[in-house]
Design an enzyme around this catalytic site. Structure first.
Site, mmCIF file in Angstrom:
data_model
loop_
_atom_site.group_PDB
_atom_site.id
_atom_site.type_symbol
_atom_site.label_atom_id
_atom_site.label_comp_id
_atom_site.label_asym_id
_atom_site.label_seq_id
_atom_site.Cartn_x
_atom_site.Cartn_y
_atom_site.Cartn_z
ATOM 1 C CE LYS A 173 -3.944 1.778 2.731
ATOM 2 N NZ LYS A 173 -4.712 1.572 3.991
ATOM 3 C CB SER A 203 -7.985 3.367 2.797
ATOM 4 O OG SER A 203 -7.183 2.784 3.808
ATOM 5 C CB SER A 223 -8.270 0.571 5.901
ATOM 6 O OG SER A 223 -8.977 1.778 5.756
#
Lengths: 488, 103, 458
Positions: C69, C144, C168
């Site tokens: 990420k 996310s 997330s």
């Protein structure tokens, strides 16, 4: 100081100023910041030496640069030192404490917040004695210093004209900084100066800060306002309804001058029936005046909250006792001990405790001198007056110097002291004989002395000395002379 | 119960947060905040007297470091300045500020 | 199609020399070339990945390609948090998670898209465009960590790293039909992870199987002296929990009473029978209203965000604060409000007190139950564009995960159902007490291996 100037001038205006100043009482509290001289910074392992760095931005890391993702880990020693100072200033210690984030935007603050302490400072509720009374310590908390800003003109890439910019050096960012806040107990500019000097002496004595004013290692702020004696004297708790912050002062002298200027300035405003503006002012040493730096239209909002990156800190009573036990003797205690054990007057004691290293050395010298039954007060006075020079070791390493080497140094000092005060031995019978001769040669003076003209003693001392042709202990001579002359 | 947010309030917050916003954004944010405050208004119905706050969940305390210099983590001057918008002789450069700040 | 292997399969096949690392990179790079442009998964690709892999072959992760990420700092590899503010940011240091990953032989193949600053549950609020759900491109991947979940779902990596503040990891894993494991807060270091809500941020793996998640967690967990909130507790071998019987384990089912969840809960209750058939003791449990957790989380998260994003000014990153996206602006400003004079008591302080009630509630529940299970998300993935005009979109989608997030508990998403028509998944959320990832893994693994819906998997 200001008042003295005014008195000397004695114009009509200045007489009014005196009247005004005496009608108002200074109400002053101080906030003093000092950088701790730990090896590393407050929340990271960067070298803590902003003044010795030589180049900008060489002692930085992700933490003190405020890079994304960086996290703070507090320096244990800095916390211990803060508590030590708290104990030295008779503070209470918060056994449970934490760090909070204080938010404001300024380019010298890389994270947009400063890690500080809000409602649980490490120490609170202490005091420092001054000759004009006790100054209450509200709190002592620990935080991180900001980066250093330099304001300069540099060449512009776009035009021929150089541009004014501010340059940032993060070497200082994250250096441990303690803030000592007082109650509004300070009643004169002189007291503000005395308090500040005393605080510096204590911090130096504890070896936790160099308190170098020029380099910004110690920063003075005074909150200055005036209370009207006529109205407010009955209720001393009631504080004035405004406050002027005198900031960025880098000398004790300027602090005193700045406060005195403010007393006069504010008194003039109050006299007109107005209230001085709530604002921050600086002091210009060249003009001797204070000037507005920022007016406070709206109260600041720092949005404090506990820093989620730093677990809270808890001490036990035992931790605090241990720190207390290891606390070195403070200047006041040293001065009174010398007075009690060695008959050293406090005015000399004050001079000889200016630094921990000096005091440690003097302590050892006095102990030895006392053992040898030497006059310690005289010894102290000689050192203060420069008659006797001693080498002050600049580093605390002195303590580690071998005992025999230390004894050598002390021995040398004492020998020098003895030789400076050496007197020839007096033969009592020889002295008696000389006194009789002098009396016989000066019958009228002898008569006058006996009838009470005691000031003639000095005349006889001189005559006897001349006849003896020797260096004698004046005190001893005078007492024998007095005895002989009166009993004759 | 009214959680209506005024544009005035939004502008004050915008100043505090140093986030410049347009008139239109201010309108939208006032509407959004009103909606959000409605959702979270249930907090006020809970009796929190005598409840200690939870700022951290690990239960850790006294996580401190010894006072040692960590050379490994320190950055070179070049690295420190590497993402800056402007530099000069090893310094970060910002537009001229008042010489004596208050903070 | 070696990119479709699980991490474990690839490690085994490399060990027996059945396949080569080069072949894996060849297939993975081909998949990236095929899909990345359309799905918008990677914001930055590591052009040196293949070279780095060769040096890692002897270590436990064998040089295999891992997606990370884009809120983990990777030294000299652009890191943006999907925000314009950090568009050109080249980190000067490496996050602890990616350092650990590389020390274990993992290679960062690329940096995946996320909601800007990880603010969201859709990956639609990225400043660099939304990521699409590989299972059905009319839909959002969740967020996310949507880029990482999509990367795993479409095999453009063998495993991925995400981070969870409140849902997330688990929510995008649910929407993309993969496994996501959120460790206990403090189990994995946050150092070098761009802070969102500091008191709940937890890095963790997103993988194809529970087994892979255990392998990854073994490598990234551990105490870090640079993170004062990281735990120094011993790290067990999480793979030891794989294949363990769940017989006699007490499992509580949460949130059955919530009417909005009726359809999803029907499937959950059906699927959970798998665990019952394996000998687990299943019963319904009652916890505090998750809608209250939304409020706690909203206040705490906004407050911490407003503080954490204060550092992004023009001085060191070259972009002014006006360039924050709409969602970041909204959150920073709300957090500034909830911490401000006159309102901090009402919002921030109250929220932190209610947070205590959630901790106490879970403590009581875990006296009775070994693990707690709920649906991960109220429903299937939402269509693209769904976030527009909804200030609370993410919080409502993450409602079932926020109670465990604000209390720091570990939890995992395991896929539990697939809708044949839309090809979209539902996930099961398995939670345990602090530091009990082993129980989460044990139950998730048992469910994954024994559940029937797998038969419908392509």
């Amino acid at each position: 100081m200001l008042l003295k100037k005014i008195v000397n001038g004695m114009t009509k205006n200045s007489k009014d100023a005196i009247n005004r100043a005496s009608k108002y009482q200074l109400v002053c509290g101080m906030e003093i910041h000092a950088e701790l001289k730990t090896k590393s910074k407050m929340f990271c392992g960067c070298k803590n030496d902003p003044f010795g760095a030589g180049k900008p931005n060489i002692y930085t890391c992700p933490v003190c640069l405020g890079l994304p993702g960086a996290l703070p880990v507090p320096n244990k020693k800095a916390i211990e030192w803060t508590i030590k100072l708290g104990l030295a200033l008779n503070c209470k210690i918060n056994l449970f404490s934490k760090f909070d984030r204080k938010h404001y935007f300024y380019p010298d603050l890389p994270k947009g917040y400063q890690i500080s302490q809000y409602d649980l400072p490490f120490a609170y509720d202490g005091s420092i004695e001054t000759s004009e009374g006790k100054v209450g310590i509200t709190r002592i908390h620990l935080e991180e210093d900001t980066a250093k800003l330099v304001h300069k003109q540099i060449p512009s890439s776009k035009s021929q004209i150089p541009k004014r910019v501010s340059l940032i050096d993060f070497n200082r960012s994250g250096v441990p900084l303690i803030e000592i806040v007082t109650e509004p107990d300070i009643k004169s500019a002189k007291q503000a100066k005395e308090y500040s000097k005393k605080l510096r002496q204590i911090m130096r004595f504890l070896r936790l800060s160099d308190c170098n004013m020029q380099e910004g290692g110690m920063r003075l702020e005074a909150n200055v306002s005036l209370a009207n004696n006529e109205f407010q004297i009955t209720n001393s708790k009631q504080l004035p309804n405004y406050k002027v912050e005198l900031k960025n002062i880098n000398s004790f002298r300027f602090l005193e001058q700045g406060i005195n200027f403010e007393i006069k300035r504010q008194a003039e405003i109050l006299e007109k029936g107005e209230t001085p503006a709530q604002e921050t002012r600086g002091y210009n040493a060249n003009t001797g005046k204070t000037f507005v730096q920022r007016s406070k239209e709206s109260a600041e909002d720092y949005r404090y909250f506990p820093d989620p990156d730093i677990p809270p800190i808890r001490f036990t009573e035992a931790n605090i006792s241990e720190l207390k036990a290891n606390l070195s003797e403070l200047p006041d205690a040293v001065i009174s001990r010398w007075e009690k054990s060695y008959n050293v007057e406090a005015r000399y004691g004050l001079e000889l405790t200016k630094s921990k290293n000096l005091a440690t050395q003097i302590d050892e010298i006095l102990a030895e001198a006392s053992m040898q039954k030497l006059d310690c007060n005289k010894l102290a006075s000689f050192i203060v007056n420069g008659k006797l020079k001693i080498q002050v070791n600049p580093s605390p390493e002195m303590e580690r110097v071998s005992n025999s080497a230390k004894q050598n140094v002390i021995g040398e000092v004492l020998n020098k002291f003895i030789s400076l005060t050496q007197t020839d031995n007096l033969d009592e019978s020889e002295l008696e004989k000389v006194i009789q001769e002098v009396m016989a040669e000066n019958p009228s003076e002898t008569e006058r002395f006996k009838t009470g003209e005691k000031k003639l003693l000095n005349f006889f001392v001189g005559q006897v000395m001349r006849k003896l042709g020797k260096k004698v202990d004046m005190k001893q001579l005078a007492s024998i002379l007095n005895k002989t002359l009166t009993s004759w | 119960m009214s959680n209506k947010f005024s544009k005035q309030q939004i502008k004050h917050i915008s100043q505090l947060a140093q986030i410049p916003i347009s008139e239109k954004e201010a309108d939208n944010l006032a509407r959004d905040f009103t909606e959000t405050l409605d959702v979270i208004s249930n907090l006020q119905s809970i009796d929190t007297k005598n409840i200690e706050p939870t700022h951290q969940v690990t239960g850790l305390e006294n996580i401190l470091r010894e006072d040692n210099v960590d050379e490994d983590r320190m950055l070179s001057q070049e690295e420190a300045l590497s993402n800056a918008s402007e530099t000069h002789n090893g310094f970060f450069v910002v537009k001229h500020l008042l010489e004596n700040k208050d903070a | 199609m070696l990119n479709k292997l699980t991490l474990k399969q690839a490690i085994d096949k490399l060990n027996t020399k059945e396949i080569s690392l080069e072949e894996i990179y060849e297939d993975t790079n081909k998949a990236i070339a095929d899909k990345n442009k359309d799905l918008n998964i990677y914001l930055t690709l590591n052009t040196k990945a293949k070279d780095q892999a060769k040096l890692q072959e002897k270590k436990s992760l064998k040089g295999l390609p891992i997606a990370v990420k884009d809120n983990f700092l990777t030294k000299n590899l652009r890191t943006t948090a999907s925000s314009k503010i950090l568009e050109n940011y080249l980190p000067q240091y490496e996050s602890t998670v990616t350092k650990n990953l590389q020390n274990a032989g993992g290679v960062i193949i690329g940096k995946t898209n996320l909601d800007a600053w990880a603010h969201g549950s859709s990956t639609e609020t990225s400043d660099f465009g939304r990521t699409l759900n590989p299972r059905n491109t009319d839909y959002l991947p969740g967020g996310s960590s949507g880029g990482s979940a999509a990367a795993v779902a479409t095999d453009v990596c063998l495993a991925a790293i995400g981070s969870e503040t409140a849902g997330s990891i688990r929510q995008p894993a649910a929407w993309c039909g993969v496994v996501g494991l959120k460790p206990t807060y403090g189990r994995v270091s946050r150092y070098g992870t761009i802070a969102m809500a500091s008191s709940t941020d937890s890095p963790g793996p997103i993988t194809k199987t529970v087994e892979d998640a255990a392998i990854m967690l073994n490598q990234i967990a551990g105490h870090d002296s640079n993170d004062a909130t990281s735990s120094s507790k011993n790290i067990p071998d999480f793979t030891a929990s794989l294949g363990q019987s769940v017989k006699g384990l007490k499992i509580g089912i949460l949130y059955s009473e919530i009417s909005e969840l009726t359809d999803t809960n029907k499937i959950l209750h059906e699927q959970i029978k798998v665990l019952e058939s394996l000998g687990a003791e299943i019963s319904f449990a009652k916890a505090l209203d998750p809608k209250l957790a939304i409020s706690v989380y909203t206040v705490v998260q906004r407050s911490e965000v407003s503080s954490n994003l204060s550092r992004y000014s023009g001085v060191r990153y070259g972009k002014e604060r006006s360039q924050f996206g709409d969602e970041a602006k909204r959150r920073v400003m709300l957090g500034t409000f909830t911490l401000s004079k006159g309102y901090a008591d009402k919002y921030y302080d109250t929220a932190q007190k209610v947070r205590t009630l959630f901790r106490q509630d879970f403590e009581k529940l875990f006296e009775k139950y070994d693990v707690l299970i709920s649906a991960t998300s109220p429903g299937y993935a939402k269509k693209i564009g769904a976030t527009e005009g909804s200030a609370m979109f993410g919080e409502l989608e993450d409602m079932l995960l926020e109670p465990s997030s604000i209390t720091g508990l570990p939890g995992a998403n395991v896929p539990m159902f697939k809708d044949i028509e839309t090809n979209l998944h539902l996930g099961m959320n398995i939670m345990a007490a602090m530091w009990r990832e082993d129980l989460v893994i044990q139950v998730a693994d048992a469910f994954e291996k024994n559940s029937k819906w797998n038969d419908k998997k392509q």
